[in-house]
Design a protein around this motif. Structure first.
Motif, PDB file in Angstrom:
ATOM      1  N   ASP A  87      -3.330  -6.870   7.362  1.00 19.17           N
ATOM      2  CA  ASP A  87      -3.359  -7.074   5.909  1.00 19.17           C
ATOM      3  C   ASP A  87      -4.504  -6.285   5.272  1.00 19.17           C
ATOM      4  O   ASP A  87      -5.304  -6.808   4.499  1.00 19.17           O
ATOM      5  CB  ASP A  87      -3.489  -8.559   5.572  1.00 19.17           C
ATOM      6  CG  ASP A  87      -3.098  -8.855   4.121  1.00 19.17           C
ATOM      7  OD1 ASP A  87      -2.374  -8.028   3.530  1.00 19.17           O
ATOM      8  OD2 ASP A  87      -3.516  -9.895   3.579  1.00 19.17           O
ATOM      9  N   LEU A  88      -4.565  -4.990   5.612  1.00 17.52           N
ATOM     10  CA  LEU A  88      -5.605  -4.102   5.090  1.00 17.52           C
ATOM     11  C   LEU A  88      -4.956  -2.912   4.402  1.00 17.52           C
ATOM     12  O   LEU A  88      -3.808  -2.563   4.666  1.00 17.52           O
ATOM     13  CB  LEU A  88      -6.491  -3.598   6.232  1.00 17.52           C
ATOM     14  CG  LEU A  88      -7.318  -4.633   7.000  1.00 17.52           C
ATOM     15  CD1 LEU A  88      -7.943  -3.984   8.226  1.00 17.52           C
ATOM     16  CD2 LEU A  88      -8.400  -5.222   6.094  1.00 17.52           C
ATOM     17  N   ASP A  89      -5.716  -2.281   3.527  1.00 23.08           N
ATOM     18  CA  ASP A  89      -5.289  -1.024   2.936  1.00 23.08           C
ATOM     19  C   ASP A  89      -5.438   0.066   3.990  1.00 23.08           C
ATOM     20  O   ASP A  89      -6.483   0.172   4.650  1.00 23.08           O
ATOM     21  CB  ASP A  89      -6.152  -0.701   1.712  1.00 23.08           C
ATOM     22  CG  ASP A  89      -5.821   0.662   1.136  1.00 23.08           C
ATOM     23  OD1 ASP A  89      -4.803   0.767   0.446  1.00 23.08           O
ATOM     24  OD2 ASP A  89      -6.580   1.611   1.405  1.00 23.08           O
ATOM     25  N   VAL A  90      -4.396   0.879   4.186  1.00 24.72           N
ATOM     26  CA  VAL A  90      -4.423   1.839   5.279  1.00 24.72           C
ATOM     27  C   VAL A  90      -5.506   2.897   5.083  1.00 24.72           C
ATOM     28  O   VAL A  90      -6.143   3.336   6.057  1.00 24.72           O
ATOM     29  CB  VAL A  90      -3.031   2.493   5.464  1.00 24.72           C
ATOM     30  CG1 VAL A  90      -2.699   3.437   4.311  1.00 24.72           C
ATOM     31  CG2 VAL A  90      -2.946   3.215   6.802  1.00 24.72           C
ATOM     32  N   LEU A  91      -5.767   3.303   3.843  1.00 31.92           N
ATOM     33  CA  LEU A  91      -6.821   4.287   3.604  1.00 31.92           C
ATOM     34  C   LEU A  91      -8.188   3.700   3.936  1.00 31.92           C
ATOM     35  O   LEU A  91      -9.028   4.366   4.548  1.00 31.92           O
ATOM     36  CB  LEU A  91      -6.782   4.762   2.152  1.00 31.92           C
ATOM     37  CG  LEU A  91      -7.853   5.772   1.736  1.00 31.92           C
ATOM     38  CD1 LEU A  91      -7.839   6.993   2.643  1.00 31.92           C
ATOM     39  CD2 LEU A  91      -7.652   6.194   0.277  1.00 31.92           C
TER      40      LEU A  91
END
Length: 381
Positions: free
Chosen positions: A222-226
């Motif tokens: 549940d993280l932003d990929v960037l």
């Protein structure tokens, strides 16, 4: 004589290597229409595709990895929207999504928003690539065409992310790459060295052992990929994490469908209907010279118009059936004639199936898939 793919498909190294951003800007400024495919020169298992025309963007997608990319983008951007059907990797995102939209009666405005979001995310990766192998197919478009937006309108909101991805290219080239934990102790040491970064990075240690790409890691954590890629870049540089390609490329031979038809419209229709589903389309517009190419290429299926100048489909089909190398290849007659006599003439000339114009893409695809599979089964006996 007009045809394409009369020679073996070139390797990626035979294609020109270009800066994707410059190519896209040039095509837009010249208001050309078509499809641009860029393959990452450092990892040929990864490629991105852009459809555009008349200076407008129509759609952008990856050519692979849909089962990894789409769940991530949807969870991040449209968390209340879930695809209820499994997402195949062997079709185009656009084709799959259009079928889903039609089957579920989604509001058109919502669906266009979805297409725009997916296009923006793909453009971030496309434009951040420093170099790639180029393939430009003029006049190849989408059917139905549901999105047409100015380039600036789509790119300006994600300009900062494009720049950040571009800066990361020297270390991590793509969210499709698969990180692998090489040194757990060094990883944790570096994670805690960055203020406040250690806690959420510590939670993905087990995931790094599961052969997941960055898209999958970001979805599960549940993280932003960037953000995730930026945080892991120092670990890659230090050797605590190694990077594996999205997949090991094995030589794949796509089934070849030859289309003998003097109509450019039909040729384009067949190409759009079949290429997105994994077929290579061999376009032959001169029936008198088609036989030579058919012998040379020996396609899996032959589509043949009946009404052509110089030589009609009946005669050409009879000639095909007299050649040992071609006599077992399925031949489908494409025609506007529906009469019983016409069907009998087609059968007597040696055709395998008969498809009456106008026909829809699904009807053509289903028939070609069936005949191609049957031909493959016979050849293995």
């Amino acid at each position: 004589m007009t045809y394409t793919s009369s020679l073996p498909t070139p390797t990626q190294q035979d294609k020109p290597q270009v800066a994707p951003a410059k190519v896209l800007q040039k095509v837009i400024s010249e208001q050309r229409s078509g499809r641009i495919t860029i393959t990452d020169s450092r990892d040929p298992s990864i490629s991105w595709r852009v459809y555009l025309g008349g200076g407008q963007m129509h759609f952008a997608e990856s050519t692979m990895g849909h089962a990894e990319r789409l769940p991530y983008v949807l969870k991040k951007q449209l968390p209340d929207f879930n695809l209820s059907e499994p997402l195949p990797n062997n079709t185009s995102e656009y084709s799959y999504l259009c079928k889903y939209w039609q089957a579920n009666n989604l509001p058109l405005n919502f669906f266009r928003k979805l297409l725009a979001i997916l296009t923006q995310e793909a453009l971030m990766q496309f434009l951040a690539l420093p170099q790639g192998y180029l393939e430009f197919e003029p006049n190849v478009g989408l059917d139905p065409l549901l999105l047409s937006a100015p380039f600036r309108q789509l790119v300006l909101p994600v300009r900062d992310q494009i720049n950040q991805w571009a800066q990361l290219q020297a270390v991590i080239g793509s969210p499709f790459q698969k990180p692998h934990l090489e040194d757990p102790d060094q990883f944790l040491k570096l994670a805690w060295k960055e203020n406040g970064q250690g806690r959420h990075l510590q939670n993905i240690v087990n995931l790094l052992e599961q052969d997941l790409c960055f898209y999958e890691l970001a979805t599960q954590a549940d993280l932003d990929v960037l953000t995730l890629v930026t945080d892991l870049a120092p670990m890659v540089q230090a050797g605590a994490i190694s990077l594996n390609p999205y997949r090991v490329i094995e030589e794949q031979v796509r089934p070849v469908v030859a289309c003998v038809d003097d109509s450019q419209t039909i040729q384009q229709f067949v190409k759009l209907s079949l290429e997105a589903e994994g077929f290579e389309v061999l376009q032959l517009m001169d029936p008198k010279q088609a036989l030579t190419v058919l012998i040379e290429q020996q396609p899996n299926v032959i589509l043949m118009d009946i009404e052509m100048p110089k030589m009609d489909g009946y005669e050409l089909c009879r000639m095909v059936r007299q050649v040992d190398m071609l006599k077992e290849i399925p031949v489908v007659m494409l025609t506007g004639r529906e009469g019983l006599i016409d069907r009998m003439r087609a059968r007597m000339s040696g055709c395998t199936a008969y498809l009456t114009k106008p026909f829809n893409p699904q009807e053509l695809l289903a028939l070609v898939q069936k005949l191609s599979a049957e031909g493959a089964a016979v050849s293995q006996m």
